[in-house]
Design a protein around this motif. Sequence first.
Motif, mmCIF file in Angstrom:
data_model
loop_
_atom_site.group_PDB
_atom_site.id
_atom_site.type_symbol
_atom_site.label_atom_id
_atom_site.label_comp_id
_atom_site.label_asym_id
_atom_site.label_seq_id
_atom_site.Cartn_x
_atom_site.Cartn_y
_atom_site.Cartn_z
ATOM 1 N N GLN A 21 8.961 -12.810 -6.123
ATOM 2 C CA GLN A 21 8.432 -13.154 -7.715
ATOM 3 C C GLN A 21 7.801 -11.878 -8.359
ATOM 4 N N HIS A 22 7.203 -11.062 -7.571
ATOM 5 C CA HIS A 22 6.083 -9.790 -8.086
ATOM 6 C C HIS A 22 7.169 -8.665 -8.162
ATOM 7 N N THR A 25 9.733 -8.710 -10.695
ATOM 8 C CA THR A 25 9.096 -8.003 -12.055
ATOM 9 C C THR A 25 9.348 -6.292 -12.302
ATOM 10 N N SER A 68 1.903 -10.928 -12.735
ATOM 11 C CA SER A 68 1.966 -11.906 -12.066
ATOM 12 C C SER A 68 1.038 -11.299 -10.543
#
Length: 162
Positions: A21-22, A25, A68
């Motif tokens: 997810q990081h 992002t 994040s």
Amino acid sequence: MIVDMNKSQLKEEIVSMLQQQHNITLDAVNQAVASATDKETIPEHKYDTLALEAAYLAHGQAMRVTESEERIRQFLALDLPQNPDQVTLGCLVALRDENASLHWFFVSPVSGGLKVNWQGLSIILVTFQSPLGKALRGKELGDDVEYLVGNETKYYQVETIF
């Protein structure tokens, strides 16, 4: 059935998902910065706000990167309790519903609602800030868990705590 020592493997899987997810992002912030600094976004007149909007987007995405990173940091710092007798942070909990179905939850400091498929189980992260998390805190084997979702009351019984 899952053994206690495998919780560290579950933690690694969750960290991997948080890092994915990081990375997504980070990609979004790079795209937003590129858009904000692209020569195509240079204002053509005083009412042209495309560059300003792109800069706001880049700033918002940068804030998401920071959030994040903080989620990953908090999760990495999480201690996994060994042989817990009640629900605390770092516990893997199986709840049995009214239809005798099992539902698996991992009590996490962050990322409530994240769903992890691990060892054939669908596990949902839950935080103590959520309605279910509040209802779970401190529960022991066999305890009833009741909480409200909208206008609907959910009922479970604590089946297993790892």
